[in-house]
Design a protein around this motif. Structure first.
Motif, mmCIF file in Angstrom:
data_model
loop_
_atom_site.group_PDB
_atom_site.id
_atom_site.type_symbol
_atom_site.label_atom_id
_atom_site.label_comp_id
_atom_site.label_asym_id
_atom_site.label_seq_id
_atom_site.Cartn_x
_atom_site.Cartn_y
_atom_site.Cartn_z
ATOM 1 N N HIS A 38 0.840 -1.192 0.000
ATOM 2 C CA HIS A 38 0.000 0.000 0.000
ATOM 3 C C HIS A 38 0.876 1.243 0.000
ATOM 4 N N ALA A 39 0.285 2.354 -0.329
ATOM 5 C CA ALA A 39 0.994 3.625 -0.223
ATOM 6 C C ALA A 39 1.429 3.810 1.229
ATOM 7 N N PRO A 40 2.561 4.464 1.457
ATOM 8 C CA PRO A 40 3.051 4.668 2.816
ATOM 9 C C PRO A 40 2.094 5.517 3.651
ATOM 10 N N THR A 41 2.187 5.345 4.968
ATOM 11 C CA THR A 41 1.365 6.121 5.891
ATOM 12 C C THR A 41 1.873 7.564 5.957
ATOM 13 N N PRO A 42 1.054 8.479 6.446
ATOM 14 C CA PRO A 42 1.534 9.844 6.646
ATOM 15 C C PRO A 42 2.768 9.905 7.556
ATOM 16 N N ARG A 43 2.823 9.077 8.608
ATOM 17 C CA ARG A 43 3.993 9.054 9.501
ATOM 18 C C ARG A 43 5.248 8.685 8.700
ATOM 19 N N HIS A 44 5.143 7.657 7.890
ATOM 20 C CA HIS A 44 6.259 7.209 7.059
ATOM 21 C C HIS A 44 6.732 8.345 6.158
ATOM 22 N N GLN A 45 5.811 9.010 5.493
ATOM 23 C CA GLN A 45 6.162 10.071 4.568
ATOM 24 C C GLN A 45 6.748 11.285 5.288
ATOM 25 N N TYR A 46 6.253 11.583 6.479
ATOM 26 C CA TYR A 46 6.794 12.679 7.286
ATOM 27 C C TYR A 46 8.261 12.392 7.617
ATOM 28 N N ILE A 47 8.532 11.169 8.071
ATOM 29 C CA ILE A 47 9.905 10.774 8.398
ATOM 30 C C ILE A 47 10.786 10.845 7.155
ATOM 31 N N SER A 48 10.287 10.359 6.035
ATOM 32 C CA SER A 48 11.058 10.366 4.790
ATOM 33 C C SER A 48 11.431 11.789 4.386
ATOM 34 N N ARG A 49 10.460 12.686 4.439
ATOM 35 C CA ARG A 49 10.729 14.071 4.051
ATOM 36 C C ARG A 49 11.726 14.720 5.004
ATOM 37 N N ARG A 50 11.564 14.490 6.316
ATOM 38 C CA ARG A 50 12.485 15.079 7.295
ATOM 39 C C ARG A 50 13.899 14.524 7.114
ATOM 40 N N LEU A 51 14.002 13.231 6.842
ATOM 41 C CA LEU A 51 15.310 12.625 6.635
ATOM 42 C C LEU A 51 15.971 13.179 5.373
ATOM 43 N N ALA A 52 15.219 13.307 4.298
ATOM 44 C CA ALA A 52 15.766 13.868 3.059
ATOM 45 C C ALA A 52 16.259 15.294 3.292
ATOM 46 N N THR A 53 15.479 16.080 4.009
ATOM 47 C CA THR A 53 15.869 17.461 4.314
ATOM 48 C C THR A 53 17.145 17.499 5.149
ATOM 49 N N THR A 54 17.286 16.556 6.068
ATOM 50 C CA THR A 54 18.476 16.487 6.916
ATOM 51 C C THR A 54 19.711 16.087 6.107
ATOM 52 N N LEU A 55 19.551 15.169 5.155
ATOM 53 C CA LEU A 55 20.667 14.686 4.351
ATOM 54 C C LEU A 55 21.076 15.654 3.235
ATOM 55 N N ASP A 56 20.159 16.498 2.792
ATOM 56 C CA ASP A 56 20.416 17.376 1.643
ATOM 57 C C ASP A 56 21.672 18.237 1.746
ATOM 58 N N PRO A 57 21.898 18.979 2.832
ATOM 59 C CA PRO A 57 23.095 19.838 2.860
ATOM 60 C C PRO A 57 24.403 19.052 2.714
#
Length: 184
Positions: A38-57
């Motif tokens: 199934h599509a990921p849960t909102p919690r999963h997507q929140y974590i994914s976005r925060r992790l991507a933002t943290t790794l970006d710099p």
């Protein structure tokens, strides 16, 4: 898409898999078989976005790219969709990224997919020689960083809520697990 899935006989090829196009669920290819979730849960997507933002710099400073939910060809007949990858140079218009350019792969586990991420995908990523593997336990926020040692991963570092995960390869970053979780 359902008709295409039901009509298929025998193992799926990479070309047949890619011909499915965009779907309403996550479809991955493992050794000629489709794995649907199934599509990921909102919690999963929140974590994914925060992790991507943290790794970006750190990725930008190293000349690397952070991408979410892209097709990665590990081997013929093996195309998973990791939650996040850090890659070297890629063609941004291709449907599939070659596993050889992936430096770090990240999966966010949940009770419904923990075994796939901790066993099956870990094995496949190691076989594809991806140097680093980060598992994020979505309920607890625990981060487990693995490094490739020969043909398998060994645990390199663990951080629980209240700790900080620090690493310098493939990007320099410090991650506090609680910063990834909603409502903290």
């Amino acid at each position: 898409m359902t008709a295409a899935l039901l009509a298929q006989e025998g193992p799926w090829t990479d070309a047949e898999y890619l011909a499915l196009g965009e779907t309403g669920c996550r479809v991955e290819l493992f050794d000629g078989s489709l794995h649907l979730t199934h599509a990921p849960t909102p919690r999963h997507q929140y974590i994914s976005r925060r992790l991507a933002t943290t790794l970006d710099p750190g990725a930008d400073a190293a000349g690397l790219h952070v991408l979410e939910a892209v097709n990665v060809r590990l081997h013929s007949g093996r195309i998973p969709i990791p939650d996040l990858v850090v890659t070297g140079d890629i063609d941004f218009d291709e449907l599939v990224i070659d596993g050889a350019v992936v430096r770090l792969v990240c999966e966010i586990t949940s009770p419904s997919n923990a075994a796939t991420d901790q066993v099956l995908k870990m094995h496949y990523y190691a076989t594809a020689r991806i140097p680093w593997y980060l598992l994020v336990e979505q309920e607890s926020g625990t981060l487990r960083l693995y490094r490739l040692d020969g043909s398998h991963y060994v645990e390199h570092a663990v951080a629980k809520v209240g700790d900080t995960l620090r690493f310098t390869e493939p990007v320099a970053v410090e991650i506090r697990p609680e910063s990834l979780l909603p409502g903290r």
